[in-house]
Design an enzyme around this catalytic site. Structure first.
Site, PDB file in Angstrom:
ATOM      1  N   SER A 222       0.837  -1.193   0.000  1.00 43.16           N
ATOM      2  CA  SER A 222       0.000   0.000   0.000  1.00 43.16           C
ATOM      3  C   SER A 222       0.870   1.241   0.000  1.00 43.16           C
ATOM      4  CB  SER A 222      -0.891   0.022   1.247  1.00 43.16           C
ATOM      5  OG  SER A 222      -1.548   1.261   1.398  1.00 43.16           O
ATOM      6  N   TYR A 235      -2.304  -0.190  10.259  1.00 41.68           N
ATOM      7  CA  TYR A 235      -2.359  -0.647   8.864  1.00 41.68           C
ATOM      8  C   TYR A 235      -1.085  -0.245   8.116  1.00 41.68           C
ATOM      9  CZ  TYR A 235      -4.315  -1.295   4.141  1.00 41.68           C
ATOM     10  OH  TYR A 235      -4.539  -1.686   2.840  1.00 41.68           O
TER      11      TYR A 235
END
Length: 327
Positions: A222, A235
């Site tokens: 990501s 995250y």
């Protein structure tokens, strides 16, 4: 003395030229209309949805059938050319979002596909039907990737049903924001790490003994693992870990002929984010990117085809491929 005079004369002329350029630019700026923002960028084979989207907030784990607008995954413009002919691929989180789009393109390129998912039965059936519509076999495997026993069973069932395992796509993820760091609970933190790191580790370790030279592992990272996100500390931490895991594992598996790479997407319109953000934030999702819109899953999936196919990327391993809309 003459040299000094010439130097001062030259510098005065240069300064005059700069002011002349400045006046021209100032005049151009004044002539432009104010308050007109750049339109969202459309550079694909079809026009993609742009914010604002309908306000919505969905329960975890998020289901694609409930999203408005529906994510675009079928890539009708993509022409298959047997890049994965005869291959078997396993995709975690393959029921929806990026996973579904990757499954469709893998099938179009000639691969049979195993879909691993948590509990989204309706989405999984839709993905299975989409793969089979491409003329390939598909099995669905429901379970929790944080549990080692399930990962072992999923790999074994894939090998038994489809005849082998050539490509593993680690894509399943958990994401929920926490605006204040002190509010990030241990359960929240543990769930994120177990899904995003343990799940990747378990699946890779179970898959590798079944893989032959020329096989590939592709991890979904990501942009948050590159830049961080103040509201997604846990995250971001796992995605940075996935990037490091990718680089380290690639070196470890070179001797086995297995390539390991990662794709690091920016904002993508999938069930992950509308089930993570508040309804108002979902409406504006992706608007802050330079392209002023989120990606659609079918815009990300070709990168997975590229990294999975030895025809395309036989000399590429240990790389992180950002697809982040111009950040």
């Amino acid at each position: 003395m003459s040299t000094g005079f010439k130097s001062r004369s030259d510098s005065a002329k240069a300064a005059s030229r700069q002011r002349s350029v400045q006046r021209e630019v100032d005049a151009t700026d004044r002539a432009k209309p104010r308050g007109r923002s750049q339109a969202p960028m459309q550079a694909g084979a079809r026009k993609y949805p742009v914010p604002p989207f309908p306000k919505q907030h969905h329960p975890k784990p998020g289901e694609e059938w409930a999203l408005d607008p529906a994510p675009l995954y079928d890539a009708p413009f993509w022409q298959g050319s047997s890049k994965l002919a005869g291959k078997v691929a396993m995709i975690t989180g393959g029921d929806s979002g990026i996973g579904r789009a990757v499954a469709v393109l893998f099938a179009r390129e000639g691969a049979d596909v195993a879909i691993v998912y948590l509990s989204e039965d309706r989405d999984a059936r839709t993905t299975k039907a989409a793969v089979e519509a491409e003329g390939r076999r598909c099995i669905t495997l429901r379970g929790d990737v944080t549990r080692r026993a399930f990962c072992r069973k999923a790999v074994e069932q894939t090998v038994k049903a489809l005849g082998g395992l050539d490509v593993l796509v680690n894509n399943a993820a958990f994401q929920v924001h926490s605006a204040d760091f002190v509010d990030l609970t241990e359960q929240h933190f543990d769930t994120t790490l177990k899904t995003n790191l343990y799940g990747y580790f378990h699946m890779a370790q179970e898959a590798v003994p079944h893989m032959k030279p020329g096989s590939a592992i592709i991890n979904t990272g990501s942009v948050t693992g590159i830049e961080g996100s103040k509201d997604l500390i846990d995250y971001s931490m796992t995605k940075g870990g996935i990037h490091a895991f990718t680089r380290a594992l690639s070196g470890n598996l070179i001797g086995k002929g297995i390539r390991v790479n990662a794709v690091a997407p920016g904002p993508v319109w999938t069930p992950l984010n509308p089930s993570e953000k508040e309804a108002g934030d979902v409406s504006r999702f992706g608007a802050r990117t330079p392209m002023k819109r989120p990606a659609q899953p079918e815009e990300i999936a070709p990168a997975y085809v590229f990294l999975a196919s030895p025809q395309c990327s036989s000399y590429i391993t240990g790389e992180i491929l950002p697809i982040i809309g111009g950040y």
